[in-house]
Design a protein around this motif. Structure first.
Motif, PDB file in Angstrom:
ATOM      1  N   ASN A   1      24.169 -58.162 -23.129  1.00 41.27           N
ATOM      2  CA  ASN A   1      23.518 -58.257 -24.360  1.00 41.27           C
ATOM      3  C   ASN A   1      23.314 -59.611 -24.898  1.00 41.27           C
ATOM      4  N   ARG A   2      21.949 -59.706 -25.322  1.00 41.97           N
ATOM      5  CA  ARG A   2      21.418 -61.069 -25.895  1.00 41.97           C
ATOM      6  C   ARG A   2      22.336 -61.360 -27.239  1.00 41.97           C
ATOM      7  N   THR A   3      23.310 -61.492 -27.122  1.00 39.60           N
ATOM      8  CA  THR A   3      24.056 -61.800 -28.069  1.00 39.60           C
ATOM      9  C   THR A   3      25.025 -63.415 -27.940  1.00 39.60           C
TER      10      THR A   3
ATOM     11  N   THR B   1      18.220 -58.410 -19.267  1.00 42.13           N
ATOM     12  CA  THR B   1      18.911 -58.638 -20.348  1.00 42.13           C
ATOM     13  C   THR B   1      18.659 -57.320 -21.536  1.00 42.13           C
TER      14      THR B   1
ATOM     15  N   HIS C   1      18.601 -55.898 -25.310  1.00 41.12           N
ATOM     16  CA  HIS C   1      18.338 -56.392 -26.790  1.00 41.12           C
ATOM     17  C   HIS C   1      19.636 -56.059 -27.642  1.00 41.12           C
TER      18      HIS C   1
ATOM     19  N   THR D   1      23.318 -57.231 -31.653  1.00 41.95           N
ATOM     20  CA  THR D   1      22.563 -58.499 -31.992  1.00 41.95           C
ATOM     21  C   THR D   1      22.331 -58.650 -33.457  1.00 41.95           C
ATOM     22  N   GLN D   2      21.843 -57.458 -33.958  1.00 38.63           N
ATOM     23  CA  GLN D   2      21.582 -57.635 -35.510  1.00 38.63           C
ATOM     24  C   GLN D   2      22.825 -58.112 -36.112  1.00 38.63           C
TER      25      GLN D   2
ATOM     26  N   LYS E   1      25.118 -59.784 -35.209  1.00 36.72           N
ATOM     27  CA  LYS E   1      25.720 -61.194 -34.748  1.00 36.72           C
ATOM     28  C   LYS E   1      24.518 -61.862 -35.612  1.00 36.72           C
TER      29      LYS E   1
ATOM     30  N   VAL F   1      16.067 -62.495 -35.722  1.00 35.80           N
ATOM     31  CA  VAL F   1      16.937 -61.939 -34.771  1.00 35.80           C
ATOM     32  C   VAL F   1      16.218 -62.101 -33.173  1.00 35.80           C
TER      33      VAL F   1
ATOM     34  N   ALA G   1      17.699 -63.867 -30.157  1.00 34.83           N
ATOM     35  CA  ALA G   1      17.693 -63.067 -28.802  1.00 34.83           C
ATOM     36  C   ALA G   1      17.001 -63.831 -27.654  1.00 34.83           C
TER      37      ALA G   1
ATOM     38  N   SER H   1      19.687 -66.694 -26.467  1.00 36.51           N
ATOM     39  CA  SER H   1      20.570 -65.968 -25.968  1.00 36.51           C
ATOM     40  C   SER H   1      20.177 -65.895 -24.521  1.00 36.51           C
TER      41      SER H   1
END
Length: 936
Positions: free
Chosen positions: A50-52, A86, A88, A93-94, A96, A122, A126, A129
């Motif tokens: 995850n792109r977190t 990766t 999204h 992510t949102q 975060k 966002v 992302a 990340s």
RNA sequence: GGACGUUUAGCUCAGUUGGUUAGAGCGCACCGUUCACAUCGGUGAGGUCGCAGGUUCGAAUCCUGCAACGUCCACCA
């Protein structure tokens, strides 16, 4: 050769080596040597992190395992492709980013920024990340093909999502429906069943009646939902309520008039509470099922903000559910309607992200229908390579084009037929259990970050009613159909896109829609051979979320499984077995450990010492241990390289001429001819055994066992014995080099950096990463060198033990006089040089020593030592007695077994032979020990 | 409530279809640094394989029951 440092410093070499690998192109299957180009395709899709933010130990473990596999198969000559990427991660992510913005001082970021600006933030997060993650992946030494890096939210993947949505919509598998969904009031979005977790809480179970006239008492933990009751259900056989069944009452519940029908339903447990269940079709999936069966109306009383709707009357409207509940209980008690209130343990559904209590609300959403039959577009789950037995019982075929099936059937058969295998196998059961209980999958989300639902609406009448589909025109498209059309504001569940990962990341769909996107016909065609992918390696916690959905998407879209094997690893826990978490402060960060101990050590600590599907505990101490091993391998290499460099090694230089000439001759004879010394033949035969065994273990996902075997061989056999012997016996350069090369190759998938570094220093042919896996044993086993060597090894250990005994240890020199059977004495004579060196003693054979096989030399003062005199007699006797007792017990039981006819006829021959051999040895040992006992 | 997993040396864990006297790493005790490595070498101690039955010539391994711990699923309204 440069002067090699005593200790291996990973931090100085790793970055450089990774850069070399990348530059060489070996990570890209198209640039591999011919051998690989002609080889079988082997493909792993990296589970896209995850792109977190950053990677954790779980990711590190996954990468270590996948890199091990891909390097192993690449070295064996397969056309190996590992695709990185990766995710999204839509909601994650949102959420975060929202939290970050709130930390920065915003109160309601989405409101303040608006959709466009918020999304920009966002996306920026992302992207950052992604950079972090890619960097970390490189640090782990991952040999993935960066030229094929994919993102679940990039153009190609968008096309895949759209195509899948469109296909499934056409097939009637994606439908809009008004149903009860899980609703997260905090983030104001629906959730799939899998995104809902439970928390154990204590709540009040209230038993009451709607009003004084109502004849039946009901129990509930959520009185506030009772405003929405439209029935009371009782068990059909429940004598207490039989008279009421079918009747309709109109009680007034705390100011709101209700219409309650009494219905009989077998789902009601007559033993729970009063045996009567207040049916709330709008706010309970179970109740909704009952309502459907009896044709009951649905009345919604709770809104999306988890507050009461106006219908419930002015006293409660607008209050939160918690406020309402408290107030209601008070009011009911005041009105004397309550029969009882008791505390009960309840599992409260909460949202995976945020932890807010999840409300069940009826809503208009998009669903994937898993139980609805549809017509297949292609032959599906047919396995042409299936073995005969499967063909005979029909497990090689799924369905033909045009057959009617459900998605659930596809998901089940993929695993049932063995076309996808789950490792460890025990998880297969869990998978089936999950599949069988699967409900329709709600795929629309009310968040902003994600794939927009590709559906457009246009009103065709002045008073449209979208929920009934009246007065509204709808079209599925990825671009605006024109003036007056509005796109569905919702986005898709992130798993809808990651479900297609195995093929979308390879370039599917084969061509772009005419409406947009670049034609990219070649990408999928080029990669077709890589699908089904070879193995999917991921955490066991993600089995349902992801694995099952990939099976769904792949079997539906391509008619084949997404991967042949699914390998599941367990959770990485701290040394006390706790989950790693920020609040506990027990997180081990790979990025902190790598500079300290080296990537190779971190990888080994994750690969060795655990089994698939099982949680594993990790500690810095463990990593330190593997750092030590890395250093050991470094020093083994350093020693061999120094020793085989004739110009540098003084001992070797003395007989340089003959040695150089004899080099290859020695190796050849050791390999083919039973030439060389006993130790040479022993190490080569051990090596061939290890090659075969490690290969087999890696093929069957036994990474830990493979690593342990390799470590034992490297440390115990090679370093502690053969290298020590090589200090005494000369002329081993070629054998040493062969052994080192093979060992480095075997280790490379586990610890790529140090092995590559040594390979480079040694100047061995070619690049290590493309070096051939050592498949053929370097030497056949022609003579009994293993057994002979082991006898001598045992002898040396015995000598060392006696040497270390009290009294003996004080002597400057120890001489052993060895008696025994002729073959052993001959062996000792032949190998006397290294035996004496390794036991740090001198030894003599054949002299008549009556007392046993260890005595002192006559008691002369120079080097001699009277062992019998120096030893604590009582202690020694006790020890001997104990040993003898054990041995005799063993002999007795073994002889008993061997004389048992049933045993000798039923047990396999090799077991019996082994036992017999062992028995003879034990008898000899008893004899010598008894002699010794007499001498004491 | 259902399913699954775990229980083996002080600790962390292996033990692949039942088969020799059950293994490893760490830790511990004692000894050892001149010649690859103290991130080292040598030697040793330490286990009735959770409990109780059963099957078998033979069980850590298979079957039944029980206990403790853990995970997942479904939830009782």
């Amino acid at each position: 050769m440069p002067e090699l440092p005593k200790a291996y410093d990973a931090s100085l070499v790793e970055e450089k080596i990774y850069a070399e690998w990348e530059a060489s192109g070996v990570f890209n299957p198209d640039k591999l040597p011919e051998r690989n180009q002609a080889g079988e395709p082997y493909c792993i899709m990296m589970p896209p992190p995850n792109r977190t933010g950053t990677l954790h130990m779980g990711h590190a473990m996954g990468m270590a395992i996948q890199d091990l596999l891909i390097r192993f198969e690449r070295m064996r000559g397969k056309k190996a492709l590992w695709v990185p990427g990766t995710d999204h991660a839509a909601i994650a992510t949102q959420v975060k980013v929202e939290q970050l913005l709130i930390k920065e001082g915003m109160k309601d970021p989405r409101k303040e920024l608006g959709r466009e600006k918020f999304l920009a933030r966002v996306v920026q997060f992302a992207d950052e990340s992604r950079d972090t993650i890619v960097n970390q992946t490189r640090k782990m030494g991952s040999s993935c093909d960066w030229s094929r890096e994919a993102y679940t939210f990039d153009e190609t993947r968008n096309r895949a999502v759209y195509r899948l949505f469109k296909m499934m919509h056409e097939d009637g598998l994606i439908e809009r429906g008004y149903r009860i969904v899980n609703w997260d009031p905090q983030f104001k979005t629906t959730l799939s069943d899998d995104e809902v977790q439970t928390k154990e809480v204590t709540t009040k179970l209230v038993t009451f009646t709607y009003d004084k006239e109502f004849p039946i008492a009901i129990s509930t933990t959520r009185p506030e939902t009772k405003f929405g009751d439209t029935a009371v259900a009782v068990h059909p056989d429940d004598a207490r309520y039989k008279a009421f069944i079918g009747k309709t009452f109109t009680p007034t519940f705390c100011g709101k008039p209700l219409s309650i029908k009494v219905v009989a339903d077998a789902a009601v447990d007559p033993k729970f509470g009063t045996g009567a269940l207040g049916v709330t079709p709008a706010h309970s999936m179970i109740d909704a099922d009952i309502a459907t069966r009896h044709g009951l109306p649905t009345v919604q009383v709770i809104g999306p903000d988890a507050r009461m709707l106006p219908d419930v009357g002015p006293e409660f409207a607008g209050l939160t559910v918690e406020e309402t509940r408290a107030k209601l209980i008070e009011r009911l008690e005041r009105d004397g309607l309550v029969t009882s209130i008791e505390d009960v343990q309840q599992n409260l559904p909460i949202a995976e992200r945020g932890g807010a209590p999840v409300e069940q609300l009826p809503m208009e959403q998009w669903f994937v229908r898993v139980n609805k039959p549809f017509t297949l577009r292609q032959d599906t789950l047919r396995d042409p390579k299936a073995p005969l037995w499967k063909k005979l019982i029909g497990l090689d075929r799924g369905w033909k084009k045009g057959d009617q099936v459900t998605l659930k059937q596809l998901m089940r058969f993929a695993v049932e037929s063995g076309q996808t295998r789950i490792v460890p196998e025990s998880f297969t059961k869990i998978y089936f259990n999950w599949i069988d209980n699967l409900r329709d999958w709600c795929i629309s989300r009310q968040i902003w970050f994600g794939h927009r639902v590709p559906v457009w609406y246009r009103s065709t009448s002045p008073q449209p009613s979208p929920s009934k589909g009246e007065g509204v025109e709808m079209v599925v498209s990825d671009v605006s159909p024109g003036e007056g059309w509005e796109q569905d504001p919702d986005t898709l569940d992130t798993w809808f896109s990651s479900g297609s990962w195995t093929f979308s990341a390879l370039g599917w769909p084969p061509y772009a829609e005419a409406s947009g996107g670049k034609p990219d016909e070649d990408a999928w065609a080029k990669h077709r051979a890589y699908h089904p992918t070879s193995v999917l390696e991921t955490g066991k916690d993600i089995l349902f979320f992801w694995i099952a959905r990939m099976v769904l998407m792949s079997t539906y879209a391509l008619g084949e499984v997404p991967f042949k094997d699914a390998y599941l690893h367990g959770l990485v826990r701290d040394e006390q077995g706790r989950k790693m978490s920020k609040s506990l402060g027990n997180i081990l960060d790979p990025l902190e450990l790598i500079p300290k101990y080296g990537t190779d050590a971190v990888r080994l600590s994750l690969l060795i010492g655990n089994t698939p599907g099982q949680d594993t505990r990790l500690s810095e101490q463990k990593i330190e241990g593997y750092r030590n091993f890395t250093n050991k391998l470094w020093n083994i290499s350093r020693f061999i390289l120094t020793m085989t460099e004739t110009s540098r090694h003084p001992e070797e230089r003395s007989d340089e001429g003959s040695h150089l000439a004899a080099r290859s001759e020695i190796l050849r004879s050791a390999q083919n001819d039973n030439g060389g010394t006993l130790a040479d033949r022993w190490i080569l035969s051990r090596l061939s055994e290890v090659v075969a065994s490690v290969t087999k273990k890696l093929e069957t996902y036994q990474f830990s066992a493979a690593g342990e075997e390799l470590r034992d061989f490297t440390w115990n056999d090679l370093a502690d014995w053969y290298l020590e012997i090589a200090k005494v016996e000369k002329g081993k350069s070629e054998i040493l080099k062969t052994v080192l090369q093979t060992v480095l190759k075997l280790w490379h998938p586990f610890m790529p950096f140090v092995t590559e570094y040594v390979w480079g220093i040694a100047g061995f042919d070619g690049k290590l990463i493309v070096a051939e896996w050592p498949t053929s044993p370097p030497t056949p086993l022609l003579r009994n060198e293993r057994g002979e060597f082991d006898r001598l090894r045992t002898l040396v250990v015995d000598m060392r033990r006696l040497r270390a005994e009290q009294g003996v240890e004080a002597a400057k020199q120890v001489e052993f006089s060895i008696a025994g059977d002729q073959s052993l004495l001959k062996l000792v004579e032949e190998n006397r040089a290294w035996i004496e060196r390794l036991s740090n003693s001198t030894c003599a054979t054949g002299s008549a020593i009556p007392e046993g096989w260890v005595v002192t030399p006559s008691g002369t003062a120079t080097v001699g030592l009277n062992l019998a005199g120096a030893v604590d007699l009582e202690k020694e006797k006790a020890k001997l007695g104990k040993e003898l007792e054990q041995l005799k017990k063993y002999v007795a039981s073994t002889e008993g077994k061997l004389s048992n006819q049933e045993f000798t006829t039923k047990a396999p021959v090799h077991v019996i032979n082994d036992m017999k051999a062992k028995l003879e040895e034990a008898k000899i040992k008893i004899e010598t020990l008894e002699k010794r006992q007499k001498s004491l």
